[in-house]
Write an enzyme that holds these catalytic residues in place. Sequence first.
Site, short mmCIF file in Angstrom:
data_model
loop_
_atom_site.label_atom_id
_atom_site.label_comp_id
_atom_site.label_asym_id
_atom_site.label_seq_id
_atom_site.Cartn_x
_atom_site.Cartn_y
_atom_site.Cartn_z
N ARG A 1 1.06 -0.87 -0.04
CA ARG A 1 -0.18 0.17 0.04
C ARG A 1 1.35 1.37 -0.07
NH1 ARG A 1 -3.63 -1.80 4.58
NH2 ARG A 1 -2.94 -2.73 5.03
N THR B 1 1.34 -13.51 11.10
CA THR B 1 2.35 -12.90 12.33
C THR B 1 2.79 -13.76 13.24
OG1 THR B 1 -0.03 -12.75 13.80
CG2 THR B 1 1.37 -11.21 12.03
N SER C 1 38.44 44.02 -1.12
CA SER C 1 36.93 43.22 -1.88
C SER C 1 37.37 43.10 -3.54
CB SER C 1 36.21 44.76 -1.52
OG SER C 1 35.02 44.53 -2.15
C1 UD1 Z 1 -2.21 -7.59 12.97
C2 UD1 Z 1 -2.65 -8.81 13.62
C3 UD1 Z 1 -4.25 -7.16 14.28
C4 UD1 Z 1 -3.67 -6.80 14.24
C5 UD1 Z 1 -2.93 -5.30 13.74
C6 UD1 Z 1 -2.91 -4.43 14.33
C7 UD1 Z 1 -2.74 -10.91 14.12
C8 UD1 Z 1 -2.98 -12.05 13.61
N1 UD1 Z 1 -3.10 -9.74 13.81
O1 UD1 Z 1 -3.03 -7.63 12.16
O2 UD1 Z 1 -5.03 -8.44 15.57
O3 UD1 Z 1 -5.14 -5.85 15.02
O4 UD1 Z 1 -2.39 -6.32 13.06
O5 UD1 Z 1 -2.09 -3.93 13.39
O6 UD1 Z 1 -1.21 -11.05 13.91
N2 UD1 Z 1 4.11 -9.69 9.72
C9 UD1 Z 1 5.25 -10.33 9.28
N3 UD1 Z 1 4.94 -11.99 8.50
C10 UD1 Z 1 4.00 -12.43 7.98
C11 UD1 Z 1 2.56 -11.71 8.62
C12 UD1 Z 1 3.06 -9.57 9.38
O7 UD1 Z 1 6.58 -9.92 8.83
O8 UD1 Z 1 3.51 -13.29 7.63
C13 UD1 Z 1 4.62 -8.48 9.99
C14 UD1 Z 1 4.07 -7.61 9.14
O9 UD1 Z 1 5.49 -6.93 8.58
C15 UD1 Z 1 3.67 -5.91 10.03
C16 UD1 Z 1 3.08 -6.52 11.15
O10 UD1 Z 1 4.05 -8.26 10.93
O11 UD1 Z 1 4.76 -5.09 10.95
C17 UD1 Z 1 1.65 -7.04 11.10
O12 UD1 Z 1 1.67 -7.65 9.51
P1 UD1 Z 1 0.13 -7.20 9.12
O13 UD1 Z 1 -0.35 -7.54 8.05
O14 UD1 Z 1 -0.18 -5.09 8.62
O15 UD1 Z 1 -1.41 -7.73 10.16
P2 UD1 Z 1 -2.80 -7.86 10.42
O16 UD1 Z 1 -3.05 -8.84 9.39
O17 UD1 Z 1 -3.20 -6.71 9.93
#
Ligand code: UD1
Length: 449
Positions: A16, A81, A406
């Site tokens: 994004r 995550t 100067s």
């Molecule tokens: C996650 C949380 C959600 C929370 C939100 C806050 C989970 C399942 N959900 O959602 O509860 O409200 O964050 O922003 O944890 N990342 C990795 N590898 C992955 C996936 C993510 O390194 O495979 C990292 C991303 O770089 C980022 C963070 O984890 O820094 C969160 O990932 P993102 O996809 O933004 O989380 P959400 O699914 O939106």
Amino acid sequence: MTELLSIILAAGEGTRMRSTTPKVLHAVGGLSVIGHVLRTSKTMQGQIAVVVGPNHEAVENTVAAIAPTATIARQVERLGTGHAVRQAKAAYEAAAGNVIVLYADTPLVTAATMGEIVRRLDGGADIVVVGFRPNDPTGYGRLLTEGDRVRAIREHRDASEAERLIDLCNSGIMGFRADALRSVIDRIGNSNAKGEYYLTDAVELAQGDGKRVDYVVADADEVIGVDDRTKLSIAEATFQDLRRADFMKAGVTLKDPKSVWFSYDTEIASDVTIEPNVVFGPGVVIEQGAVIHAFSHIEGAHIGRKASVGPFARLRPEADLGEDVKVGNFVEVKKAKIGRGAKISHLSYIGDATIGAEVNIGAGVITVNYDGYNKYQTIIGDNAFIGSNSSLVAPVTIGDGALVASGSVITEDVEADALALGRARQAVKPGRAKEIFAKAAAKKQSKKG
Ligand code: UD1
């Protein structure tokens, strides 16, 4: 103090942002977003493990530069995550005390919040979730609470209508007793709406084991995740407001706080005054009583006590201004040491130079430091006076107390107390101007006729 491991998740794609730069390398206050998280983690004095995506060499380099002792784990497939944390297994297997999971795209999280997580864990909690209340909870995981405890975190996509009405959301920052993390992390599955391994499922699993899951509530501003340009600008605005407030509390006068922009490492002593529309790049230190006048741009510079800079001055890296120095309007200083009480009041370029105490640099003086290939030094002794509109062609040394006339172009060294003239001698021809004008007028007349 209990040992601490910070696991920083940075494997996200950041699509994004619509950028060729990885999202966590975009800057807030002159420092990458992940740089903020690393610096705050470092203040907690534990181990740091960072989970990065494939082909994120630039991210790895940034981590190595800011936190050289941090370990790097690579998440080749982005499976959620929980899966991301598992990639840091080598780090959490060895952890004895507490583990805090942070997101690399959440730059403003404070050491105070991390400290509160540690306090709760040391006080008997097995997991601590950092919640927050966003204006619009859509998309966030919801905290299902019972009194002071969290029963589960429900991701938005998996939540019921009733659960979606909950406004307390998961910021993503979670603390674990290391043994509690180890006891649940491999049991997290992926049967959910996204087919991902959710770290948030750790809460329900731990609850089922009879473990205690606490929550703390952070300010929404603090836990903002930078995943698009709008959030980047909001994080920047919040960061700047915090810095402005800190400086004013520390005795710095900001005449129009909103128009002054700081870097993450700007250092300003008390009784410094900063006028409107001043921008600080990284690496600036300002000593007590200095005044920065309006519309100045300053980076990598040291400004001594009671110095005066601007209006409209530009100080570039390695500008080092001594006590009581004056750098005035439309003056650029780079890699130059300016001695106590020296004055460069108007329209000058001073680069690769050492200027002694009480020197006066006239308007329009230029240090000619570059031949298209190499840079050369200009050295000016104490109390020298450089006349307006002179060029000092480096390498060149002007002795103490010397006077440069100067309009000179100085290509040879000038000894102490000498007068140097490097310009054509003036000639005055009485009546000659009148003759020239008359000739020109006649020519114009003959063309018309
Ligand atoms: C996650 C949380 C959600 C929370 C939100 C806050 C989970 C399942 N959900 O959602 O509860 O409200 O964050 O922003 O944890 N990342 C990795 N590898 C992955 C996936 C993510 O390194 O495979 C990292 C991303 O770089 C980022 C963070 O984890 O820094 C969160 O990932 P993102 O996809 O933004 O989380 P959400 O699914 O939106």
